[in-house]
Scaffold this active site. Structure first.
Site, PDB file in Angstrom:
ATOM      1  CE  LYS A 143      -3.632   8.085   6.512  1.00  0.00           C
ATOM      2  NZ  LYS A 143      -4.804   7.200   6.328  1.00  0.00           N
TER       3      LYS A 143
ATOM      4  CB  SER B  67     -11.222   7.436  -3.846  1.00  0.00           C
ATOM      5  OG  SER B  67     -10.002   7.825  -3.242  1.00  0.00           O
TER       6      SER B  67
ATOM      7  CD  GLU C 107       5.515  -4.152   3.887  1.00  0.00           C
ATOM      8  OE1 GLU C 107       4.850  -4.972   4.544  1.00  0.00           O
ATOM      9  OE2 GLU C 107       5.969  -3.097   4.374  1.00  0.00           O
TER      10      GLU C 107
ATOM     11  CE  LYS D 199      -6.060   1.970  -0.633  1.00  0.00           C
ATOM     12  NZ  LYS D 199      -6.590   2.013   0.680  1.00  0.00           N
TER      13      LYS D 199
ATOM     14  CE1 TYR E 202     -14.876   3.358  -3.130  1.00  0.00           C
ATOM     15  CE2 TYR E 202     -12.846   3.603  -4.400  1.00  0.00           C
ATOM     16  CZ  TYR E 202     -13.495   3.518  -3.189  1.00  0.00           C
ATOM     17  OH  TYR E 202     -12.775   3.589  -2.030  1.00  0.00           O
TER      18      TYR E 202
ATOM     19  NE  ARG F   2      -5.692   9.718   3.038  1.00  0.00           N
ATOM     20  CZ  ARG F   2      -4.394   9.924   2.898  1.00  0.00           C
ATOM     21  NH1 ARG F   2      -3.917  11.158   2.900  1.00  0.00           N
ATOM     22  NH2 ARG F   2      -3.563   8.895   2.767  1.00  0.00           N
TER      23      ARG F   2
ATOM     24  CE  LYS G 272      -3.618   2.463   2.436  1.00  0.00           C
ATOM     25  NZ  LYS G 272      -4.668   2.416   3.453  1.00  0.00           N
TER      26      LYS G 272
END
Ligand code: PBG
Length: 323
Positions: free
Chosen positions: A216, A273, A232, A247, A312, A204, A194
């Site tokens: 982040k 998004s 990872e 992602k 989405y 957000r 990610k």
């Protein structure tokens, strides 16, 4: 010329025969947003056709989605600022908004695959995925909170838990907690690679979950890197993940391919998004063809190696197929 590649493109029938990748409703997980209250359906300005639903309306919407062939959803909660605190205590409240909704959904739609989000940000007064102390995101202290959240979600009927927080060791920690409590059948789809991406902006907005300070970058990955995705992936597999996720998706097709080539686990990708918003905005302006760009963006993600796509567009894809 002996070899003419155009022969295999000369008619729709032949193009269909040689087509390597295709999309179906089985590929998709539909992310949905839940909010408190009754009879609420709030549009999200930066995500046209996506809404925050109160539970009653969410259930109606889900019946419609199921009718269109959606078999899996990922649910994200939106909380009022007053419900948020430093330790995200609402996240393990079994009688709170999120867990109550999970139970209601599961009882009304027992066959639906119900995926949750495991991270502190929707519940955190700091807006971070982990526990913040003196401006630092503390890893091991966060694990305990994620563990409690995971158990509450498993108890409430989640089929797949989606740790999206990027703390080190969280998959193993959650797996162990689940197994101790007897939830050996609850799956983990890890947000493995990610990235600290600017494409999460509209999400957000949807959850009012942007970090109150800082960014982040100490936990999500640097968009410039690919090799640490392998670290990872290896850790998540060792720690018991059932699926690995990349992602965002569209700008990280090389990472999808990398994980696909280096793991035997199913690979998923999250068309986030911002990826959705770009296609929506351009097609609203008449600059891009909506359906063609939707299909092409999803095909590319699948071709790269993701056999599961969080998108989405899932419902609109179903509507397009029905037409
Ligand atoms: C946070 C989370 C994010 C998304 C899913 N879970 C945002 C973030 O990391 O800030 C983004 C999804 C999207 O943009 O569609 N735990």
């Amino acid at each position: 010329m002996l070899i003419r590649p155009r022969r295999n493109r000369k008619s729709a029938g032949i193009r269909d025969l040689v087509q390597e990748t295709s999309l179906s409703m089985n590929d998709f997980i539909f992310p949905m947003f839940l909010t408190a209250g009754k009879n609420i359906k709030t549009p999200i300005a930066s995500m046209p056709e996506i809404f925050r639903f109160s539970l009653d309306n969410l259930l109606t919407e889900m019946a419609e989605c199921q009718e269109l062939g959606i078999k899996s959803i990922a649910l994200f909660p939106h909380y009022e600022e007053s419900k948020k605190d430093k330790i995200a205590s609402e996240s393990w409240n079994e009688d709170g908004l999120y867990c109550s909704a999970l139970r209601a959904i599961k009882s009304q739609f027992p066959d639906l695959v119900l995926m949750t989000d495991v991270a502190m940000d929707p519940y955190s007064s700091d807006g971070h995925d982990g526990f913040v102390e003196n401006g630092k995101i503390l890893n091991d202290e966060t694990l305990e909170i994620l563990g409690k959240m995971a158990i509450a979600q498993a108890k409430s009927g989640a089929d797949i838990l989606g740790p999206s927080d990027m703390m080190d060791g969280r998959v193993g920690y959650i797996r162990k907690e689940l197994d101790i409590q007897g939830f050996t059948d609850v799956s983990i789809m890890s947000y493995t690679a990610k990235y600290a991406s600017a494409f999460y902006g509209p999400f957000r907005d949807a959850l009012d979950s942007a970090p109150k300070s800082g960014d982040k970058k100490t936990y999500q990955m640097n968009p410039a890197n690919s090799r640490e995705a392998l670290i990872e992936a290896q850790l998540d597999a060792q720690e018991g993940a059932d699926f690995l996720m990349v992602k965002p998706a569209g700008a990280y097709l090389d990472i999808i391919k990398l994980l696909k080539d280096n793991s035997h686990l199913p690979i998923s990708a999250y068309q986030v998004s911002g990826e959705y918003a770009m296609i929506k905005a351009a097609s609203k302006n008449g600059w891009l063809d909506h359906d063609k760009c939707m299909i092409e963006s999803l095909l590319a993600i699948k071709r790269a190696g993701a056999n599961i796509i969080l998108t989405y567009f899932a419902k609109q894809f179903g509507q397009m197929l029905k037409k």
